[in-house]
Design an enzyme around this catalytic site. Sequence first.
Site, PDB file in Angstrom:
ATOM      1  CD  GLN A   1     -10.093  -1.100  -0.618  1.00 46.33           C
ATOM      2  OE1 GLN A   1     -10.149  -1.098   0.617  1.00 46.33           O
ATOM      3  NE2 GLN A   1      -9.108  -1.678  -1.283  1.00 46.33           N
TER       4      GLN A   1
ATOM      5  CB  VAL B   1      -7.180 -12.934   5.586  1.00 46.47           C
ATOM      6  CG1 VAL B   1      -8.321 -11.980   5.872  1.00 46.47           C
ATOM      7  CG2 VAL B   1      -6.418 -12.520   4.332  1.00 46.47           C
TER       8      VAL B   1
ATOM      9  NE  ARG C   1      -4.470   0.772  -1.878  1.00 40.17           N
ATOM     10  CZ  ARG C   1      -4.845  -0.466  -2.144  1.00 40.17           C
ATOM     11  NH1 ARG C   1      -4.376  -1.070  -3.216  1.00 40.17           N
ATOM     12  NH2 ARG C   1      -5.678  -1.103  -1.340  1.00 40.17           N
TER      13      ARG C   1
ATOM     14  CD1 TRP D   1      -3.083  -1.172   0.656  1.00 42.19           C
ATOM     15  CD2 TRP D   1      -1.672  -2.415   1.879  1.00 42.19           C
ATOM     16  NE1 TRP D   1      -3.659  -2.398   0.873  1.00 42.19           N
ATOM     17  CE2 TRP D   1      -2.824  -3.179   1.610  1.00 42.19           C
ATOM     18  CE3 TRP D   1      -0.632  -2.999   2.621  1.00 42.19           C
ATOM     19  CZ2 TRP D   1      -2.985  -4.481   2.060  1.00 42.19           C
ATOM     20  CZ3 TRP D   1      -0.794  -4.299   3.076  1.00 42.19           C
ATOM     21  CH2 TRP D   1      -1.956  -5.025   2.792  1.00 42.19           C
TER      22      TRP D   1
ATOM     23  CG  HIS E   1      -6.628  -1.304   3.490  1.00 42.56           C
ATOM     24  ND1 HIS E   1      -6.045  -2.540   3.640  1.00 42.56           N
ATOM     25  CD2 HIS E   1      -6.244  -0.601   4.590  1.00 42.56           C
ATOM     26  CE1 HIS E   1      -5.345  -2.584   4.750  1.00 42.56           C
ATOM     27  NE2 HIS E   1      -5.443  -1.420   5.342  1.00 42.56           N
TER      28      HIS E   1
ATOM     29  CB  ALA F   1     -12.131  -9.830   6.376  1.00 44.13           C
TER      30      ALA F   1
HETATM   31  N1  PHE Z   1      -7.726  -4.542   2.244  1.00 41.58           N
HETATM   32  C1  PHE Z   1      -7.304  -5.325   1.121  1.00 41.58           C
HETATM   33  C2  PHE Z   1      -6.780  -4.372   0.042  1.00 41.58           C
HETATM   34  O1  PHE Z   1      -7.082  -3.244   0.038  1.00 41.58           O
HETATM   35  C3  PHE Z   1      -8.434  -6.171   0.561  1.00 41.58           C
HETATM   36  C4  PHE Z   1      -8.855  -7.247   1.513  1.00 41.58           C
HETATM   37  C5  PHE Z   1      -9.827  -6.989   2.471  1.00 41.58           C
HETATM   38  C6  PHE Z   1      -8.265  -8.476   1.455  1.00 41.58           C
HETATM   39  C7  PHE Z   1     -10.198  -7.969   3.372  1.00 41.58           C
HETATM   40  C8  PHE Z   1      -8.643  -9.479   2.352  1.00 41.58           C
HETATM   41  C9  PHE Z   1      -9.603  -9.217   3.291  1.00 41.58           C
HETATM   42  O2  PHE Z   1      -6.042  -4.761  -0.831  1.00 41.58           O
END
Ligand code: PHE
Length: 339
Positions: free
Chosen positions: A210, A253, A196, A150, A170, A307
């Site tokens: 998002q 995750v 970003r 990120w 995010h 998630a």
């Molecule tokens: N937050 C991650 C992204 O922006 C996306 C994501 C969210 C992946 C939740 C897994 C679980 O790239």
Amino acid sequence: MIMTINEIEHSVFAEIHNTHTAKELEEVRARYLGRKGTLTSVLRGLAELSLEDRREIGPRAQALRDRIEEACEDRLQDFEATSETFFDVSFPGKKITVGHHNPLSLLIQDTEDIFLSLGFSVVDGPEVETEFNNFDALNIPANHPAREMWDTFWLKRAHNTEPRKLLRTHTSPVQIRYMQTHEPPFRIIVPGTTYRYEATDARHEMQFSQIEGLAVGETVTLANFKSIITAFFSRLFAQKVEIRLRPSYFPFVEPGVEVDATCPRCHKRGCELCTFTGWLELGGAGMVHPHVFDAVGYNPNTIQGFAFGVGAERLAMIKYGIPDIRLFRSSDLRFIQQF
Ligand code: PHE
């Protein structure tokens, strides 16, 4: 001359009152105040009078003229008020211009409707975040190479002992905020703006959106996620969509997956949109990492959850056939007016 003034005064107001159209009214007015009108000749005749008479009659004649004008004015307004004036129903109307929703708003509204019907709540959070919520609590410690996933807009600090703040990269930090203040079980989605520090092109913007999802309880599984996300995409694209989960990596995750859906444009036959693969990559997901539950004070031994995060512009581009992500915030009315 006094006689004439009295006579005029006696008849004129009743005559005005008895008119029924603007035309009749104008005739009465002309009879008294027109070029050859009775009161007009009185006023003209003043010049020939003695000074004394003029002083007496002049002001009376002028006051009467004013009162007649006023009475005509009032009567005319009566006609307008009772709409005795002609109203042309065939006259072309004024074009009413209505605003349009940005397709991104439409997409988010649809998404909220679908998830609400699946038992989720809609939650939001701030765009300026702490380093803790955006990174550390999501199992992305400082100096960990995962932070490079990120590119971040950091905010200036008054002093370098203050905690660092940033524009959220995010919507995942809202997972942290929500879990810190709520107990499981729950199901939420979080639509929101993210940032970003990236070069811009047809598929990338510095400011984008998002939709995060989070479901936590004692028995929530990845299979639950697959069925929920299949229902979501099928309803969003108004057709039966197949889902494919591929192993992937996100620090927060475990296991982590990439979520693919069958291309809603060609139904897996292959087209330009899916680069002839039949599949579209639509987001990331996985089972919430035990470190994340630790960070918010949940017991990872009894609690589990899934998630996911999807790009809202990307979904809108697919759904509405929009070729360039930069159109969403371009303020170009030719674009907006199509929706
Ligand atoms: N937050 C991650 C992204 O922006 C996306 C994501 C969210 C992946 C939740 C897994 C679980 O790239």
